[in-house]
Motif scaffolding. Structure first.
Motif, PDB file in Angstrom:
ATOM      1  N   ASP A 281      31.414  32.140  37.528  1.00 53.47           N
ATOM      2  CA  ASP A 281      31.165  33.516  37.932  1.00 53.47           C
ATOM      3  C   ASP A 281      29.650  33.710  37.996  1.00 53.47           C
ATOM      4  O   ASP A 281      28.916  33.258  37.110  1.00 53.47           O
TER       5      ASP A 281
ATOM      6  N   ALA B 106      38.869  32.779  40.139  1.00 57.21           N
ATOM      7  CA  ALA B 106      39.139  33.955  40.971  1.00 57.21           C
ATOM      8  C   ALA B 106      40.377  33.770  41.839  1.00 57.21           C
ATOM      9  O   ALA B 106      40.871  34.734  42.427  1.00 57.21           O
TER      10      ALA B 106
ATOM     11  N   GLU C 122      30.015  36.419  44.381  1.00 55.20           N
ATOM     12  CA  GLU C 122      30.479  36.465  43.000  1.00 55.20           C
ATOM     13  C   GLU C 122      30.678  35.083  42.393  1.00 55.20           C
ATOM     14  O   GLU C 122      30.979  34.967  41.204  1.00 55.20           O
TER      15      GLU C 122
ATOM     16  N   HIS D  80      32.604  34.443  29.641  1.00 53.99           N
ATOM     17  CA  HIS D  80      33.474  35.141  30.588  1.00 53.99           C
ATOM     18  C   HIS D  80      34.334  36.178  29.875  1.00 53.99           C
ATOM     19  O   HIS D  80      34.642  37.236  30.436  1.00 53.99           O
TER      20      HIS D  80
END
Length: 238
Positions: free
Chosen positions: A113, A33, A143, A176
């Motif tokens: 995640d 992220a 998250e 992902h």
């Protein structure tokens, strides 16, 4: 509300223990992220991303610094220096909580995640752990979820923990790229309607074995590949 946060890291404190470029690459891989800038010659690097990810990065590096400090103290007591280990070998192993037995020093951490973690926990972990003597604990922070791996018993070697970590990382990359999430919100719905949605999800679920349904008080999350969750959600809302 902080949507995005910028920070300047001083990584020079790790230069005597790790190759900084390798360490940055490992951070990029584990905390996807975040966006990392160019590593400067003085060890500074800019980082930008959501606030929870910045917090996770801070905690992660503090744990790393603490583990290095404790290692240095042990080496001083032994009156000799051990050779520097590159980050590929250590793979960012950290000192974690007492929830993981410290049988022979085999501890690893993986940052995932949260949606991917929930999906893997439901469909992947039980089968994976059946083949290894490894235990898993987690820390969910919005998250991002941090997964801690450790030896289940003293006879279990650290190589098993590392192997499990690598399998989790490989599987998480695949998921992902393929997983999507739909959310059915209960805002404005009465109690009977909420129950109707929950029952509908349970009924439809039997036709979509690869879809994960997570009910909450305020909404229902539906996680799976894009085509499956689209069809799933459409049937539930009929």
């Amino acid at each position: 509300v902080f949507i995005s946060v910028s920070s300047l890291l001083n990584m020079s404190v790790f230069k005597d223990h790790f190759d900084l470029e390798d360490l940055i690459q490992e951070l990029k891989k584990n905390i996807t992220a975040l966006s990392f800038g160019h590593l400067q010659s003085n060890g500074h690097i800019s980082v930008e991303g959501p606030f929870p990810a910045i917090q996770l990065l801070k905690d992660f590096l503090l744990l790393k610094a603490k583990s290095l400090s404790e290692k240095d103290k042990r080496e001083e007591n032994k009156s000799h220096q051990r050779p520097k280990r590159r980050v590929q070998q250590q793979r960012l192993s950290v000192e974690t909580s007492n929830s993981i037995p410290d049988a022979d020093g085999g501890k690893q951490v993986v940052v995932l995640d949260t949606d991917v973690y929930h999906y893997m926990k439901h469909f992947f972990f039980r089968k994976l752990l059946a083949n290894y003597d490894v235990v898993i604990s987690d820390f969910i922070d919005g998250e991002i979820t941090t997964v801690y791996l450790g030896n289940a018993r003293s006879r279990s070697g650290a190589e098993q923990v590392l192997r499990v970590k690598e399998e989790i990382e490989n599987q998480s990359v695949k998921l992902h790229n393929s997983l999507r999430k739909e959310r059915i919100c209960f805002e404005g719905h009465m109690g009977d309607e909420k129950q109707k949605y929950k029952q509908a999800c349970q009924t439809v679920k039997s036709h979509y074995p690869a879809v994960l349904v997570i009910p909450y008080d305020t909404h229902i999350d539906i996680i799976g590949n894009s085509s499956s969750i689209f069809e799933f959600t459409r049937e539930v809302r009929r």
